[in-house]
Design a protein around this motif. Structure first.
Motif, mmCIF file in Angstrom:
data_model
loop_
_atom_site.group_PDB
_atom_site.id
_atom_site.type_symbol
_atom_site.label_atom_id
_atom_site.label_comp_id
_atom_site.label_asym_id
_atom_site.label_seq_id
_atom_site.Cartn_x
_atom_site.Cartn_y
_atom_site.Cartn_z
ATOM 1 N N ASP A 243 0.889 -1.165 0.185
ATOM 2 C CA ASP A 243 -0.118 -0.167 -0.075
ATOM 3 C C ASP A 243 0.807 1.189 0.126
ATOM 4 O OD1 ASP A 243 -2.903 -1.057 0.128
ATOM 5 O OD2 ASP A 243 -2.066 -1.864 2.208
ATOM 6 N N VAL A 244 0.787 2.155 -0.933
ATOM 7 C CA VAL A 244 1.317 3.255 -0.991
ATOM 8 C C VAL A 244 0.520 4.494 -0.642
ATOM 9 C CG1 VAL A 244 2.732 4.626 -2.587
ATOM 10 C CG2 VAL A 244 2.885 2.270 -2.856
ATOM 11 N N LEU A 245 0.909 5.435 0.056
ATOM 12 C CA LEU A 245 0.271 6.455 0.683
ATOM 13 C C LEU A 245 0.803 7.670 -0.308
ATOM 14 C CD1 LEU A 245 -1.776 7.712 2.516
ATOM 15 C CD2 LEU A 245 0.095 8.503 4.008
ATOM 16 N N PHE A 246 0.234 8.546 -0.911
ATOM 17 C CA PHE A 246 0.633 9.701 -1.880
ATOM 18 C C PHE A 246 -0.053 10.803 -1.055
ATOM 19 C CE2 PHE A 246 0.445 6.025 -4.781
ATOM 20 C CZ PHE A 246 1.806 6.324 -5.301
ATOM 21 N N GLY A 247 0.753 11.950 -1.038
ATOM 22 C CA GLY A 247 0.129 13.274 -0.557
ATOM 23 C C GLY A 247 0.817 14.300 -1.602
ATOM 24 N N SER A 274 5.490 10.075 -1.881
ATOM 25 C CA SER A 274 4.988 8.969 -1.618
ATOM 26 C C SER A 274 5.643 8.234 -0.398
ATOM 27 C CB SER A 274 5.178 7.988 -2.980
ATOM 28 O OG SER A 274 6.707 7.845 -3.076
ATOM 29 N N PHE A 275 5.089 7.310 0.122
ATOM 30 C CA PHE A 275 5.296 6.666 1.440
ATOM 31 C C PHE A 275 4.745 5.227 1.490
ATOM 32 C CE2 PHE A 275 4.781 10.949 2.240
ATOM 33 C CZ PHE A 275 5.691 11.367 2.979
ATOM 34 N N ALA A 284 9.978 7.781 6.347
ATOM 35 C CA ALA A 284 10.698 7.700 4.881
ATOM 36 C C ALA A 284 10.164 7.885 3.906
ATOM 37 C CB ALA A 284 11.392 6.159 5.035
ATOM 38 N N THR A 285 10.441 9.069 3.146
ATOM 39 C CA THR A 285 9.865 9.518 1.866
ATOM 40 C C THR A 285 10.389 8.654 0.768
ATOM 41 O OG1 THR A 285 9.670 11.805 2.687
ATOM 42 C CG2 THR A 285 9.253 11.446 0.174
ATOM 43 N N LEU A 286 9.647 8.018 0.019
ATOM 44 C CA LEU A 286 10.008 7.233 -1.034
ATOM 45 C C LEU A 286 10.587 7.870 -2.488
ATOM 46 C CD1 LEU A 286 7.592 3.955 -0.590
ATOM 47 C CD2 LEU A 286 9.960 4.545 0.344
ATOM 48 N N ALA A 287 9.566 8.607 -2.715
ATOM 49 C CA ALA A 287 9.893 9.319 -3.925
ATOM 50 C C ALA A 287 9.174 10.700 -3.995
ATOM 51 C CB ALA A 287 9.273 8.518 -5.187
ATOM 52 N N PRO A 347 11.784 3.433 -6.271
ATOM 53 C CA PRO A 347 10.549 4.022 -6.512
ATOM 54 C C PRO A 347 10.650 5.328 -7.440
ATOM 55 C CG PRO A 347 10.729 4.410 -4.384
ATOM 56 C CD PRO A 347 11.957 3.544 -4.877
ATOM 57 N N ALA A 348 9.730 5.709 -7.980
ATOM 58 C CA ALA A 348 9.918 7.028 -8.854
ATOM 59 C C ALA A 348 8.537 7.403 -9.423
ATOM 60 C CB ALA A 348 10.911 6.903 -9.683
ATOM 61 N N PHE A 349 8.538 8.873 -9.501
ATOM 62 C CA PHE A 349 7.641 9.164 -10.441
ATOM 63 C C PHE A 349 7.962 9.552 -12.023
ATOM 64 C CE2 PHE A 349 6.085 10.635 -6.094
ATOM 65 C CZ PHE A 349 4.819 10.375 -6.176
#
Length: 596
Positions: A243-247, A274-275, A284-287, A347-349
């Motif tokens: 599960d990825v949380l986006f803000g 993303s987290f 920890a921020t992923l991307a 991970p990346a946008f």
């Protein structure tokens, strides 16, 4: 796909709908459930009357502020209403709403300076009969000035609970709520102070009275300023099983919420982060991704889906240029509508597409909300503009540009096809009288493609979605007072929007050029209902019935095209309102069914 055209609608169709007799309304959000029911969240002062004639009174004090949630079925009939009330004055403003776990979750802001009574979350059915209530605990002076409330989809209030403070975090200001599937725990996003200045903030809060964040994961940075999270979205990544949380938010300084993003704008920029909250956690921020606005940008809303890959859709406002999107604002404060891809395995946008409003005929525009349909085919955006005309720059819609009034707030709707990036339609809510308020703040799309939007107005409005058709105005019940209105457009894929109007027939008939027909009768029904489909296509078809909670309670077998009539026994079905769904190949039609 058979080319069906809607010819008659069941009698109780009510769109557009509105509040009335209010002192003041400020609409906050719109959501929909799996059955296509629509929910509107807003704030009202003292009292308001809904479309079914029921009047909500928050207290006996005319200065009281309270939030309301109203549930409409797909035809615009009120299913239930809910709101907090108390015996003395208080102020509770609607912030955000989400549907998860068969419940509506609301986060609301509370002003203890107006009074701190114990509040009761009340609900009433379509006929104004009392459904139930839930009471809050006494106000905690040491807690945050926010509450989380929940109502199940049948209208039963479950709880109204204050949010407790987290040690070391103060002055929390929440903008968004994201429930966690399978629990009543939630993520709340906004801004807060932790050893420095106000900064972007996300935290997990465990359900209870109060909602507690102590010991739970949080994301916040210190010593920066003007950073805020405005919207949250939790999406399951099928490629990684996480599960990825986006803000999405606005940054006024570098490194918001633990990212490494530099600040390169004159005033502000928009960003997405993303987290993985149930893996490395919120710490920890992923991307991350930013617009790199040359002047300013605000990230207002996002939505997304995963169908093997994750796609996100964002909207907001910017000025001058948005280089990462390749967008010029045209010298005005302008709206942006964008698509991003996300690969969680890196991970990346990565950038998809982006558009803005044609600046040639506007003084300003802003994007307020976005939603993607259940199939992941079309992203629908809403916002406001000041100008003579609304059109997506460089991406004309089949139905052409839509009119506005220069020097006054008007509202816009548009949709971009996810794959082709073609503009599917334009629509505008024209503020012909030049009133001070006309805004669309929320949008929802059901599984048949019907597009719902909600906002506020103070004078009569006009809705446009074709260059030739005209529709009855959106009448204002008491001009000069800010009220809520909600509309429905029936979006026909490959065509234009059709504004959904009230009708007075008592059956449903769908026809095409080859005399294909669908009829549901009788309706209302008591013991049996018949569904008749006469179609020239040879595809199989079926019928499904959902209750108001979105649960599937009846499904037929696959019926051959030679069987044109289905008789359904209703004796085991309790009296109430249901949603009947007919499927044949790509054709899907839904109809309210009333069982007496």
């Amino acid at each position: 796909m058979v080319g069906f055209i809607l010819s008659t609608i069941y009698a109780s169709a009510q769109w557009p709908v509105n509040t009335q007799n209010s002192a003041m309304i400020v609409t906050a959000d719109m959501e929909k459930d799996a059955a296509g029911n629509v929910y509107v969240l807003g704030t009202f002062e003292y009292k308001t009357t809904f479309a079914n004639g029921f009047t909500a009174v928050a207290s006996s004090y005319s200065t009281t502020l309270s939030f309301f949630v109203i549930k409409y079925d797909p035809s615009g009939n009120v299913a239930w209403t809910a709101y907090p009330a108390a015996g003395s004055n208080f102020a509770m403003k609607a912030i955000d709403m989400e549907i998860e776990n068969g419940q509506v979750y609301i986060v609301s802001a509370y002003d203890p300076g107006s009074g701190t009574p114990i509040m009761r979350l009340l609900s009433y059915d379509a006929g104004g009969a009392f459904i139930g209530s839930a009471a809050s605990a006494p106000f905690l002076v040491t807690g945050e000035n926010y509450y989380v409330s929940s109502i199940d989809l049948a209208g039963n209030p479950l709880f109204i609970s204050q949010v407790d403070a987290i040690p070391g975090v103060s002055i929390a200001s929440f903008k968004s709520i994201q429930p966690i599937p399978g629990t009543d725990d939630v993520f709340l996003g906004g801004s807060a102070v932790s050893g420095g200045m106000q900064d972007a903030f996300i935290s997990e809060y465990a359900a209870g009275s109060p909602y507690s964040g102590t010991g739970n994961q949080s994301a916040i940075t210190s010593n920066s300023s003007l950073n805020v999270i405005n919207d949250l979205e939790l999406i399951y990544s099928s490629s990684t099983g996480a599960d990825v949380l986006f803000g999405i938010g606005t940054m006024g300084d570098s490194g918001p919420i633990g990212t490494s993003l530099p600040f390169v704008s004159s005033l502000s920029d928009y960003f997405v982060a993303s987290f993985e909250p149930f893996g490395p956690g919120l710490g920890a921020t992923l991307a991350d991704f930013q617009g790199k606005a040359t002047d300013f940008a605000y990230g207002n809303a996002l939505d997304g889906f995963n169908s093997g890959t994750t796609r996100l859709f964002t909207t907001g406002q910017f000025s001058d240029d948005l280089p990462t999107h390749g967008l010029p604002s045209g010298g005005v404060a302008n709206a942006f509508m964008a698509a991003l891809g996300y690969d969680h395995s890196i991970p990346a946008f990565y950038f998809g597409w982006a558009f803005t409003v044609d600046p040639g005929a506007i003084a300003s525009a802003v994007g307020n909300d976005v939603v993607v349909d259940d199939g992941g085919d079309v992203a629908h955006f809403v916002g406001d503009f000041d100008g003579d005309q609304f059109e997506v720059m460089g991406n004309p819609a089949p139905n052409g540009p839509m009119p506005g009034v220069m020097g006054a707030p008007n509202s816009w709707q548009t949709a971009i096809e996810v794959g082709s990036a073609a503009c599917a339609y334009n629509a505008s809510i024209l503020n012909a009288q030049g009133a001070s308020t006309c805004t669309l703040v929320g949008v929802a799309v059901d599984y048949t493609g019907n597009v719902y939007a909600t906002g506020d107005y103070v004078e009569e409005l006009e809705a446009f979605n074709t260059s030739t058709a005209t529709y009855a105005p959106i009448v204002h019940p008491n001009p000069g007072v800010r009220e809520n209105f909600s509309t429905r457009f029936d979006f026909l894929a490959g065509s234009t929007l059709e504004y959904y109007k009230q009708s007075t027939t008592n059956s449903v008939a769908l026809t095409d050029d080859e005399n294909t027909q669908l009829n549901v009768y009788p309706n209302p029904a008591k013991d049996r209902v018949q569904v008749a489909l006469e179609s020239n296509t040879e595809e199989m078809w079926n019928v499904k019935i959902y209750n108001t909670l979105g649960a599937l309670i009846y499904t037929s077998s696959e019926l051959s095209s030679e069987q044109s009539l289905l008789d359904i026994d209703l004796n085991e079905m309790p009296a109430g309102v249901y949603l009947l769904r007919v499927e044949q190949n790509d054709f899907v039609y839904t109809q309210q069914l009333v069982v007496q």
